[in-house]
Design an enzyme around this catalytic site. Sequence first.
Site, PDB file in Angstrom:
ATOM      1  N   LYS A 213     -99.619 -39.210  70.975  1.00  0.00           N
ATOM      2  CA  LYS A 213     -98.974 -38.683  69.765  1.00  0.00           C
ATOM      3  C   LYS A 213    -100.015 -38.369  68.674  1.00  0.00           C
ATOM      4  O   LYS A 213    -100.002 -37.305  68.050  1.00  0.00           O
ATOM      5  CB  LYS A 213     -97.958 -39.716  69.248  1.00  0.00           C
ATOM      6  N   CYS A 267     -96.760 -35.923  58.785  1.00  0.00           N
ATOM      7  CA  CYS A 267     -97.297 -36.270  60.105  1.00  0.00           C
ATOM      8  C   CYS A 267     -98.756 -35.869  60.233  1.00  0.00           C
ATOM      9  O   CYS A 267     -99.634 -36.705  60.406  1.00  0.00           O
ATOM     10  CB  CYS A 267     -96.475 -35.577  61.176  1.00  0.00           C
TER      11      CYS A 267
HETATM   12  N1  SAJ Z   1    -100.217 -25.148  58.865  1.00  0.00           N
HETATM   13  C1  SAJ Z   1    -101.260 -24.284  58.484  1.00  0.00           C
HETATM   14  N2  SAJ Z   1    -101.693 -23.331  59.385  1.00  0.00           N
HETATM   15  C2  SAJ Z   1    -101.118 -23.186  60.609  1.00  0.00           C
HETATM   16  C3  SAJ Z   1    -100.076 -24.083  61.003  1.00  0.00           C
HETATM   17  C4  SAJ Z   1     -99.647 -25.045  60.097  1.00  0.00           C
HETATM   18  O1  SAJ Z   1    -101.815 -24.362  57.382  1.00  0.00           O
HETATM   19  O2  SAJ Z   1    -101.532 -22.289  61.346  1.00  0.00           O
HETATM   20  C5  SAJ Z   1     -99.761 -26.184  57.905  1.00  0.00           C
HETATM   21  C6  SAJ Z   1     -98.289 -26.028  57.504  1.00  0.00           C
HETATM   22  O3  SAJ Z   1     -98.141 -25.088  56.456  1.00  0.00           O
HETATM   23  C7  SAJ Z   1     -97.957 -27.438  57.054  1.00  0.00           C
HETATM   24  C8  SAJ Z   1     -98.783 -28.322  58.017  1.00  0.00           C
HETATM   25  O4  SAJ Z   1     -99.795 -27.452  58.544  1.00  0.00           O
HETATM   26  O5  SAJ Z   1     -98.388 -27.683  55.735  1.00  0.00           O
HETATM   27  C9  SAJ Z   1     -98.005 -28.935  59.149  1.00  0.00           C
HETATM   28  O6  SAJ Z   1     -97.057 -28.025  59.689  1.00  0.00           O
HETATM   29  P1  SAJ Z   1     -96.752 -27.909  61.258  1.00  0.00           P
HETATM   30  O7  SAJ Z   1     -95.722 -26.861  61.450  1.00  0.00           O
HETATM   31  O8  SAJ Z   1     -98.028 -27.714  61.987  1.00  0.00           O
HETATM   32  O9  SAJ Z   1     -96.229 -29.337  61.703  1.00  0.00           O
HETATM   33  P2  SAJ Z   1     -95.126 -30.425  61.171  1.00  0.00           P
HETATM   34  O10 SAJ Z   1     -95.830 -31.398  60.296  1.00  0.00           O
HETATM   35  O11 SAJ Z   1     -93.892 -29.791  60.653  1.00  0.00           O
HETATM   36  O12 SAJ Z   1     -94.729 -31.123  62.588  1.00  0.00           O
HETATM   37  C10 SAJ Z   1     -95.764 -31.669  63.417  1.00  0.00           C
HETATM   38  C11 SAJ Z   1     -95.588 -31.137  64.853  1.00  0.00           C
HETATM   39  N3  SAJ Z   1     -96.789 -31.444  65.634  1.00  0.00           N
HETATM   40  C12 SAJ Z   1     -97.446 -30.496  66.345  1.00  0.00           C
HETATM   41  O13 SAJ Z   1     -97.121 -29.324  66.353  1.00  0.00           O
HETATM   42  C13 SAJ Z   1     -98.610 -30.964  67.157  1.00  0.00           C
HETATM   43  C14 SAJ Z   1     -94.340 -31.754  65.478  1.00  0.00           C
HETATM   44  O14 SAJ Z   1     -94.218 -31.377  66.847  1.00  0.00           O
HETATM   45  C15 SAJ Z   1     -94.408 -33.291  65.374  1.00  0.00           C
HETATM   46  O15 SAJ Z   1     -93.255 -33.913  65.940  1.00  0.00           O
HETATM   47  C16 SAJ Z   1     -94.460 -33.634  63.907  1.00  0.00           C
HETATM   48  O16 SAJ Z   1     -95.693 -33.094  63.371  1.00  0.00           O
HETATM   49  C17 SAJ Z   1     -94.444 -35.163  63.784  1.00  0.00           C
HETATM   50  O17 SAJ Z   1     -93.350 -35.708  63.502  1.00  0.00           O
HETATM   51  O18 SAJ Z   1     -95.456 -35.807  64.056  1.00  0.00           O
END
Ligand code: SAJ
Length: 417
Positions: A213, A267
């Site tokens: 995880k 997360c």
């Molecule tokens: N972000 C960027 N650039 C990108 C992608 C995301 O700046 O190209 C930023 C987003 O704007 C945001 C942050 O990263 O601020 C996180 O967003 P996210 O969509 O990557 O993830 P979360 O936090 O909504 O959910 C993540 C997911 N993990 C992965 O994709 C590996 C989800 O599957 C997990 O279950 C969740 O964390 C968790 O609960 O741990």
Amino acid sequence: MAHTTTVSVIGLGYIGLPTSAVFAKQGVRVIGVDVNQHAVDVINNGDIHIVEPGLREVVANAVKNGLLRATTQCEPADAFIMAVPTPFNADKTGDLSYIKAAAENLAPVLRAENLIILESTSPVGTTEQLEQWLQAARPDLSFPSAAGDNADVQIAYCPERVLPGKVMEELVLNDRVIGGLSNKASKQAAELYKVFLRGDCLLTNARTAEMAKLTENSFRDVNIAFANELSLICDKLSINVWELIRLANHHPRVKILQPGPGVGGHCIAVDPWFIVSSAPEQARLIRTAREVNDFKPQWVLNQVLACLNNCDKPVNEVVVACLGLAFKANIDDLRESPALRIAQQIAVTHGGRTLLVEPNITQLPSALEGGELVELGAALEQADIIVLLVDHEPFKAITRAQLEGKVWVDTKGLIDG
Ligand code: SAJ
């Protein structure tokens, strides 16, 4: 495990409540436990205290059919699933106090043949720590580290991996990594999840499952940090980072993520620290990625301050509009949002009007009371400086013509990209 099993879910938040709901939907009797009396009352009324598409109907039905009931005190059940928060301490080590409190609530009702599954994102070794707390409270029962498959109580770790906003779908479809403290624990946990799961159950040990995880979210953090670092380098070298990434991604083995105002949510900005605190000497890249992403909001703020100082009006007469406050696109969640932090800093430092556009909320949080929540059209009309912070769908329609005579900082590439 048969459908008649009673499952108790401890922690009725973003993971625990949807998990309770999908079990109940399959006819399993669920006892939900939460320390928050308000949450318990809301759920027992067939309603929900969090925002998640598709959840309300399933909870309402489950409560109406007598399959889901919430309470503040643990009651006997066949299986227990813990989904409580694991924030970090000031020194970035994992704060396990919610797991410890859940173990204290659970221990008195534990009985032979019980299965316990920890779902909270946790530092490596937490499942063994949970076992130790339970063993200390219940010396009359045997546990898997000592008794293996013959233990009275079986314990496994199974992280949640669902994406906020798509929880009801991903809970059922995503594969699950399951790490038991014994083989029997892994198998029993897999059998339980199969009641609602259409994805596969991938069995391993608890430490590997805990690390899986943390690894998934660190992988994403490191990759976002790479994109964020590129955005700083490109700014210095007068290169359009969005074009650069588009071009590089034409290579068959390159897939760079998108830069942004920083990494938010509960997360990805937290979990990598659990790896760093467990192996500080080895986790150099993971630590640096966190630092790169954490620095990005300050860098964006510096860009905005530079624009303010270059304006030909007194700073307090300049109108700044921040587009987007949520932690990512098309959601209403403002917690741990870099966009919110940047907007807050702009509102307090510049002294003039700060217009805030967030199509997914109707009321500003108290931290932003100095700003004005306005529609996109009004912001584009009135602002001298536009700061684009989130790539919400409605912002994609902004045209260059609407920005004529204005200065902008585009953290998501909707204008510059
Ligand atoms: N972000 C960027 N650039 C990108 C992608 C995301 O700046 O190209 C930023 C987003 O704007 C945001 C942050 O990263 O601020 C996180 O967003 P996210 O969509 O990557 O993830 P979360 O936090 O909504 O959910 C993540 C997911 N993990 C992965 O994709 C590996 C989800 O599957 C997990 O279950 C969740 O964390 C968790 O609960 O741990």
